[in-house]
Design a protein around this motif. Structure first.
Motif, PDB file in Angstrom:
ATOM      1  N   SER A  82       0.832  -1.210   0.000  1.00  0.00           N
ATOM      2  CA  SER A  82       0.000   0.000   0.000  1.00  0.00           C
ATOM      3  C   SER A  82       0.861   1.253   0.000  1.00  0.00           C
ATOM      4  O   SER A  82       0.550   2.238  -0.680  1.00  0.00           O
ATOM      5  CB  SER A  82      -0.923   0.003   1.219  1.00  0.00           C
ATOM      6  N   ARG A  85       2.310   1.628  -3.457  1.00  0.00           N
ATOM      7  CA  ARG A  85       1.274   2.051  -4.403  1.00  0.00           C
ATOM      8  C   ARG A  85       0.953   3.538  -4.237  1.00  0.00           C
ATOM      9  O   ARG A  85       0.710   4.245  -5.219  1.00  0.00           O
ATOM     10  CB  ARG A  85       0.017   1.210  -4.190  1.00  0.00           C
ATOM     11  N   SER A  86       0.973   4.027  -3.016  1.00  0.00           N
ATOM     12  CA  SER A  86       0.634   5.434  -2.759  1.00  0.00           C
ATOM     13  C   SER A  86       1.808   6.375  -3.002  1.00  0.00           C
ATOM     14  O   SER A  86       1.628   7.594  -3.002  1.00  0.00           O
ATOM     15  CB  SER A  86       0.146   5.601  -1.317  1.00  0.00           C
ATOM     16  N   GLU A 138       0.291  -5.056 -11.489  1.00  0.00           N
ATOM     17  CA  GLU A 138       0.390  -3.804 -12.245  1.00  0.00           C
ATOM     18  C   GLU A 138      -0.945  -3.063 -12.289  1.00  0.00           C
ATOM     19  O   GLU A 138      -0.968  -1.828 -12.326  1.00  0.00           O
ATOM     20  CB  GLU A 138       0.895  -4.082 -13.654  1.00  0.00           C
ATOM     21  N   SER A 139      -2.045  -3.799 -12.255  1.00  0.00           N
ATOM     22  CA  SER A 139      -3.359  -3.152 -12.282  1.00  0.00           C
ATOM     23  C   SER A 139      -3.629  -2.347 -11.024  1.00  0.00           C
ATOM     24  O   SER A 139      -4.570  -1.558 -10.971  1.00  0.00           O
ATOM     25  CB  SER A 139      -4.457  -4.210 -12.458  1.00  0.00           C
ATOM     26  N   ARG A 140      -2.782  -2.524 -10.011  1.00  0.00           N
ATOM     27  CA  ARG A 140      -2.953  -1.812  -8.743  1.00  0.00           C
ATOM     28  C   ARG A 140      -1.906  -0.725  -8.549  1.00  0.00           C
ATOM     29  O   ARG A 140      -1.638  -0.297  -7.426  1.00  0.00           O
ATOM     30  CB  ARG A 140      -2.941  -2.816  -7.591  1.00  0.00           C
ATOM     31  N   GLY A 141      -1.300  -0.267  -9.622  1.00  0.00           N
ATOM     32  CA  GLY A 141      -0.411   0.881  -9.538  1.00  0.00           C
ATOM     33  C   GLY A 141       1.011   0.591  -9.157  1.00  0.00           C
ATOM     34  O   GLY A 141       1.752   1.486  -8.741  1.00  0.00           O
ATOM     35  N   VAL A 142       1.436  -0.663  -9.324  1.00  0.00           N
ATOM     36  CA  VAL A 142       2.818  -1.050  -9.021  1.00  0.00           C
ATOM     37  C   VAL A 142       3.331  -1.868 -10.203  1.00  0.00           C
ATOM     38  O   VAL A 142       2.628  -2.753 -10.708  1.00  0.00           O
ATOM     39  CB  VAL A 142       2.895  -1.879  -7.728  1.00  0.00           C
ATOM     40  N   ASN A 247       6.964   1.683  -7.914  1.00  0.00           N
ATOM     41  CA  ASN A 247       5.745   2.485  -7.979  1.00  0.00           C
ATOM     42  C   ASN A 247       5.501   2.955  -9.416  1.00  0.00           C
ATOM     43  O   ASN A 247       6.428   3.358 -10.106  1.00  0.00           O
ATOM     44  CB  ASN A 247       5.887   3.689  -7.037  1.00  0.00           C
ATOM     45  N   GLN A 248       4.253   2.925  -9.865  1.00  0.00           N
ATOM     46  CA  GLN A 248       3.917   3.260 -11.247  1.00  0.00           C
ATOM     47  C   GLN A 248       4.341   4.681 -11.630  1.00  0.00           C
ATOM     48  O   GLN A 248       4.900   4.911 -12.706  1.00  0.00           O
ATOM     49  CB  GLN A 248       2.407   3.107 -11.463  1.00  0.00           C
ATOM     50  N   GLN A 249       4.070   5.658 -10.776  1.00  0.00           N
ATOM     51  CA  GLN A 249       4.412   7.041 -11.099  1.00  0.00           C
ATOM     52  C   GLN A 249       5.925   7.234 -11.176  1.00  0.00           C
ATOM     53  O   GLN A 249       6.422   7.978 -12.024  1.00  0.00           O
ATOM     54  CB  GLN A 249       3.797   7.992 -10.075  1.00  0.00           C
ATOM     55  N   ASP A 252       6.963   5.768 -14.484  1.00  0.00           N
ATOM     56  CA  ASP A 252       6.610   6.646 -15.606  1.00  0.00           C
ATOM     57  C   ASP A 252       7.530   7.855 -15.708  1.00  0.00           C
ATOM     58  O   ASP A 252       7.701   8.421 -16.794  1.00  0.00           O
ATOM     59  CB  ASP A 252       5.158   7.122 -15.470  1.00  0.00           C
TER      60      ASP A 252
END
Length: 336
Positions: A82, A85-86, A138-142, A247-249, A252
């Protein structure tokens, strides 16, 4: 005119400083990496190896700073996913168990007695089922990058040898914070008690709990035999793969070059750690036995008794994990 020239020089100096700052920022960036265990354990060594490779390949332009012992989540390892992800954590080398509350598909690896050997684990992680698990993460932002391995979890206790489900009747067994673990040990007649590892060792020392389950590497390095765990059953009841992720951000925001480096080095570090963990198993077991621990290895019939005792757990949890994923993994295991 003098004042104007002075202002012009100041403006130019400030602009130059800004350009320099931007350039330096582009040249060096540090990402935080969370792990549960420090580098005395293969798990922590996996994270350190990843950091070492990244710094080497980018010549210090990108660095990974490893924070062991779940420092970034105040010791609560179940909050790691979590937090990543955040965005509180940039990256992690994490356990499928600890991340399963947020990603139910990761419970696949905790299904009791589902994966009998390392070949089965490799068939799952390296095939379609592994891809499905990565898609769920990955669908959960990681962004998952690679697999590592904490290993098969074995059972220890302070009361006596365990080679059949009846031996677990009434024993208080420390388990991690996963409902699947609670259900598994309840089905086996034990009294599962969820607590962090920081609380577990004192509880084992005082006899507040009778036993625990962990990979041999953890049992060996943490010297769990020194807190009354004199009996160890090798039952390979579940495997705990590790996942290298970002983390996805953060992902990116990286250049294509740095993304490639992160992924390639994660794969390399994961393969290195998996090989090391497996190679050290026999040596660790010998060391544990030399310290006086009585080791029980199950016969095929004894193992089957545990499988049958936990059959209802499989049925209940298959729907939570996803029937398609479980079936895909089972097919991979049978075809290995």
């Amino acid at each position: 005119m003098i004042a104007t020239r002075r202002l012009t020089r100041i403006a130019a100096a400030l602009a130059g400083a800004a350009v320099l700052t931007t350039a330096l920022s582009a040249q060096a960036r540090e990402l935080s990496v969370s792990t549960v265990l420090p580098d005395a354990f293969p798990w922590g060594q996996a994270a350190e190896k990843w950091a070492e490779l990244v710094e080497e390949r980018t010549e210090g332009r990108l660095t990974l700073r490893v924070y062991p012992n779940s420092q970034l989540v105040n010791g609560d390892q179940t909050r790691e996913f979590s937090a990543m992800r955040s965005g509180l954590i940039d990256a992690a080398v994490g356990s499928t168990i600890n991340w399963s509350p947020q990603v139910p598909q990761l419970n696949l690896f905790s299904l009791p007695f589902f994966m009998p050997d390392v070949e089965a684990v490799d068939a799952v992680t390296g095939g379609e089922a592994g891809e499905m698990v990565f898609e769920a993460i990955e669908s959960r932002g990681v962004v998952p990058l690679a697999w590592g391995e904490n290993g098969f979890r074995q059972l220890s206790n302070s009361q006596g040898p365990i080679d059949e489900p009846a031996d677990l009747e009434g024993l208080k067994i420390r388990v991690v914070g996963s409902p699947l673990f609670q259900d598994t040990f309840t089905a086996l007649g034990a009294d599962p008690t969820q607590m962090s590892w920081a609380d577990a060792k004192p509880a084992l020392t005082t006899g507040a709990v009778d036993g625990q389950e962990n990979p041999l590497s953890v049992f060996d390095v943490a010297r769990i035999d020194q807190v009354g765990q004199e009996y160890l059953t090798l039952w390979n009841y579940m495997n705990d793969p590790l996942v290298f992720a970002v983390n996805q951000q953060v992902w990116d925001s990286l250049s294509e070059e740095d993304r490639s480096v992160l992924r390639e080095t994660a794969v390399e570090a994961g393969e290195w750690e998996i090989a090391m963990t497996r190679e050290e198993e026999s040596e660790r077991l010998a060391a544990i036995q030399e310290r006086g621990v009585e080791v029980t290895e199950l016969t095929e019939a004894q193992h089957q008794a545990f499988v049958e005792a936990t059959a209802d757990v499989h049925e209940e949890w298959t729907s939570r994990i996803g029937e398609e994923l479980v079936d895909t993994a089972r097919e991979a295991i049978e075809a290995r």
